[in-house]
Design a protein around this motif. Structure first.
Motif, PDB file in Angstrom:
ATOM      1  N   LYS A  56       0.827  -1.214   0.000  1.00  0.00           N
ATOM      2  CA  LYS A  56       0.000   0.000   0.000  1.00  0.00           C
ATOM      3  C   LYS A  56       0.856   1.257   0.000  1.00  0.00           C
ATOM      4  CE  LYS A  56      -3.978  -2.078   2.303  1.00  0.00           C
ATOM      5  NZ  LYS A  56      -4.755  -2.147   3.540  1.00  0.00           N
ATOM      6  N   GLU A  57       1.917   1.267   0.789  1.00  0.00           N
ATOM      7  CA  GLU A  57       2.809   2.430   0.841  1.00  0.00           C
ATOM      8  C   GLU A  57       3.517   2.637  -0.493  1.00  0.00           C
ATOM      9  OE1 GLU A  57       3.358   4.917   3.075  1.00  0.00           O
ATOM     10  OE2 GLU A  57       1.587   4.069   4.038  1.00  0.00           O
ATOM     11  N   LEU A  58       3.950   1.542  -1.116  1.00  0.00           N
ATOM     12  CA  LEU A  58       4.599   1.651  -2.423  1.00  0.00           C
ATOM     13  C   LEU A  58       3.637   2.211  -3.473  1.00  0.00           C
ATOM     14  CD1 LEU A  58       6.676  -1.651  -2.521  1.00  0.00           C
ATOM     15  CD2 LEU A  58       7.561   0.681  -2.367  1.00  0.00           C
ATOM     16  N   ARG A  59       2.391   1.800  -3.400  1.00  0.00           N
ATOM     17  CA  ARG A  59       1.396   2.327  -4.343  1.00  0.00           C
ATOM     18  C   ARG A  59       1.161   3.812  -4.116  1.00  0.00           C
ATOM     19  NH1 ARG A  59      -2.869  -2.713  -4.550  1.00  0.00           N
ATOM     20  NH2 ARG A  59      -1.659  -3.942  -6.025  1.00  0.00           N
ATOM     21  N   LYS A  60       1.077   4.221  -2.855  1.00  0.00           N
ATOM     22  CA  LYS A  60       0.903   5.647  -2.552  1.00  0.00           C
ATOM     23  C   LYS A  60       2.084   6.455  -3.075  1.00  0.00           C
ATOM     24  CE  LYS A  60      -1.811   5.217   1.688  1.00  0.00           C
ATOM     25  NZ  LYS A  60      -1.775   5.407   3.146  1.00  0.00           N
ATOM     26  N   ALA A  61       3.291   5.940  -2.839  1.00  0.00           N
ATOM     27  CA  ALA A  61       4.492   6.641  -3.296  1.00  0.00           C
ATOM     28  C   ALA A  61       4.517   6.715  -4.816  1.00  0.00           C
ATOM     29  CB  ALA A  61       5.743   5.937  -2.770  1.00  0.00           C
ATOM     30  N   SER A  62       4.107   5.642  -5.473  1.00  0.00           N
ATOM     31  CA  SER A  62       4.069   5.634  -6.931  1.00  0.00           C
ATOM     32  C   SER A  62       3.069   6.649  -7.459  1.00  0.00           C
ATOM     33  CB  SER A  62       3.704   4.226  -7.415  1.00  0.00           C
ATOM     34  OG  SER A  62       3.574   4.207  -8.813  1.00  0.00           O
ATOM     35  N   GLU A  63       1.890   6.706  -6.856  1.00  0.00           N
ATOM     36  CA  GLU A  63       0.869   7.673  -7.278  1.00  0.00           C
ATOM     37  C   GLU A  63       1.354   9.101  -7.042  1.00  0.00           C
ATOM     38  OE1 GLU A  63      -2.322   9.004  -9.165  1.00  0.00           O
ATOM     39  OE2 GLU A  63      -1.771   6.893  -9.000  1.00  0.00           O
ATOM     40  N   SER A  64       1.981   9.328  -5.915  1.00  0.00           N
ATOM     41  CA  SER A  64       2.513  10.659  -5.604  1.00  0.00           C
ATOM     42  C   SER A  64       3.563  11.069  -6.631  1.00  0.00           C
ATOM     43  CB  SER A  64       3.109  10.652  -4.201  1.00  0.00           C
ATOM     44  OG  SER A  64       3.688  11.888  -3.902  1.00  0.00           O
ATOM     45  N   LEU A  65       4.395  10.120  -7.026  1.00  0.00           N
ATOM     46  CA  LEU A  65       5.422  10.403  -8.025  1.00  0.00           C
ATOM     47  C   LEU A  65       4.802  10.732  -9.372  1.00  0.00           C
ATOM     48  CD1 LEU A  65       8.424  10.542  -8.694  1.00  0.00           C
ATOM     49  CD2 LEU A  65       8.369   8.086  -9.121  1.00  0.00           C
ATOM     50  N   LYS A  66       3.733  10.012  -9.745  1.00  0.00           N
ATOM     51  CA  LYS A  66       3.039  10.292 -11.002  1.00  0.00           C
ATOM     52  C   LYS A  66       2.467  11.704 -10.993  1.00  0.00           C
ATOM     53  CE  LYS A  66       1.652   5.548 -11.984  1.00  0.00           C
ATOM     54  NZ  LYS A  66       0.506   4.615 -12.028  1.00  0.00           N
ATOM     55  N   VAL A  67       1.837  12.087  -9.891  1.00  0.00           N
ATOM     56  CA  VAL A  67       1.257  13.428  -9.778  1.00  0.00           C
ATOM     57  C   VAL A  67       2.355  14.484  -9.876  1.00  0.00           C
ATOM     58  CG1 VAL A  67       0.084  15.019  -8.199  1.00  0.00           C
ATOM     59  CG2 VAL A  67      -0.779  12.693  -8.490  1.00  0.00           C
ATOM     60  N   HIS A  68       3.460  14.236  -9.203  1.00  0.00           N
ATOM     61  CA  HIS A  68       4.583  15.180  -9.246  1.00  0.00           C
ATOM     62  C   HIS A  68       5.107  15.325 -10.675  1.00  0.00           C
ATOM     63  CE1 HIS A  68       8.127  17.365  -7.965  1.00  0.00           C
ATOM     64  NE2 HIS A  68       8.871  16.509  -8.640  1.00  0.00           N
ATOM     65  N   ARG A  69       5.252  14.202 -11.382  1.00  0.00           N
ATOM     66  CA  ARG A  69       5.734  14.259 -12.765  1.00  0.00           C
ATOM     67  C   ARG A  69       4.771  15.029 -13.650  1.00  0.00           C
ATOM     68  NH1 ARG A  69       7.870   8.109 -13.637  1.00  0.00           N
ATOM     69  NH2 ARG A  69       9.857   8.366 -12.583  1.00  0.00           N
ATOM     70  N   GLN A  70       3.467  14.834 -13.446  1.00  0.00           N
ATOM     71  CA  GLN A  70       2.481  15.560 -14.242  1.00  0.00           C
ATOM     72  C   GLN A  70       2.600  17.055 -13.998  1.00  0.00           C
ATOM     73  OE1 GLN A  70      -1.165  13.694 -13.043  1.00  0.00           O
ATOM     74  NE2 GLN A  70      -1.035  12.093 -14.583  1.00  0.00           N
ATOM     75  N   ARG A  71       2.791  17.439 -12.745  1.00  0.00           N
ATOM     76  CA  ARG A  71       2.931  18.863 -12.424  1.00  0.00           C
ATOM     77  C   ARG A  71       4.183  19.450 -13.057  1.00  0.00           C
ATOM     78  NH1 ARG A  71       1.313  18.420  -6.091  1.00  0.00           N
ATOM     79  NH2 ARG A  71      -0.927  18.294  -6.412  1.00  0.00           N
ATOM     80  N   VAL A  72       5.288  18.718 -12.990  1.00  0.00           N
ATOM     81  CA  VAL A  72       6.544  19.184 -13.588  1.00  0.00           C
ATOM     82  C   VAL A  72       6.376  19.307 -15.091  1.00  0.00           C
ATOM     83  CG1 VAL A  72       8.934  18.540 -14.063  1.00  0.00           C
ATOM     84  CG2 VAL A  72       8.030  18.329 -11.740  1.00  0.00           C
ATOM     85  N   ASN A  73       5.761  18.311 -15.726  1.00  0.00           N
ATOM     86  CA  ASN A  73       5.540  18.375 -17.172  1.00  0.00           C
ATOM     87  C   ASN A  73       4.659  19.560 -17.541  1.00  0.00           C
ATOM     88  OD1 ASN A  73       7.112  16.145 -17.691  1.00  0.00           O
ATOM     89  ND2 ASN A  73       5.402  14.719 -17.715  1.00  0.00           N
ATOM     90  N   PHE A  74       3.628  19.832 -16.746  1.00  0.00           N
ATOM     91  CA  PHE A  74       2.752  20.969 -17.015  1.00  0.00           C
ATOM     92  C   PHE A  74       3.531  22.276 -16.921  1.00  0.00           C
ATOM     93  CE2 PHE A  74       0.014  24.390 -15.472  1.00  0.00           C
ATOM     94  CZ  PHE A  74      -0.899  24.444 -16.514  1.00  0.00           C
ATOM     95  N   ILE A  75       4.367  22.399 -15.896  1.00  0.00           N
ATOM     96  CA  ILE A  75       5.166  23.616 -15.728  1.00  0.00           C
ATOM     97  C   ILE A  75       6.117  23.792 -16.894  1.00  0.00           C
ATOM     98  CG2 ILE A  75       6.981  24.677 -14.320  1.00  0.00           C
ATOM     99  CD1 ILE A  75       5.536  23.419 -11.868  1.00  0.00           C
ATOM    100  N   ILE A  76       6.771  22.713 -17.301  1.00  0.00           N
ATOM    101  CA  ILE A  76       7.711  22.790 -18.417  1.00  0.00           C
ATOM    102  C   ILE A  76       6.983  23.183 -19.695  1.00  0.00           C
ATOM    103  CG2 ILE A  76       9.199  21.405 -19.928  1.00  0.00           C
ATOM    104  CD1 ILE A  76      10.025  19.845 -17.377  1.00  0.00           C
TER     105      ILE A  76
END
Length: 93
Positions: A56-76
């Motif tokens: 469960k923790e690994l899934r949460k971390a993975s989802e958080s990383l996906k959201v972070h990547r989406q935000r970075v891509n949007f900013i770029i």
């Protein structure tokens, strides 16, 4: 001897198929490989509840990383591609 080994292999496959079906019914999201790893870890003495918590923790971390990547891509993208309202201000379409 070979027939006993084949019977054992068939029993293992059938057990894993049943476990995979139960896993799907419970919406665990585990594929056959992941489920097999979990079963082997439990057979080696890993606490199933602790293993569940780690997954469960690994899934949460993975989802958080996906959201972070989406935000970075949007900013770029927002910094490198012109906005439509800026194009209109510049006399574009």
């Amino acid at each position: 001897m070979a027939s006993a080994a084949n019977a054992n292999l068939n029993a293992v496959r059938e057990t894993m198929d049943v476990l995979l079906e139960i896993s799907r019914l419970l919406n665990t999201g585990l594929d056959m490989e992941s489920l097999s790893i979990c079963v082997r870890l439990c057979e080696q003495g890993i606490n199933p509840e602790a293993l569940s918590a780690v997954i469960k923790e690994l899934r949460k971390a993975s989802e958080s990383l996906k959201v972070h990547r989406q935000r970075v891509n949007f900013i770029i993208l927002s910094k490198t591609q012109p906005c439509y309202k800026h194009i209109k201000l510049l006399g574009g379409q």
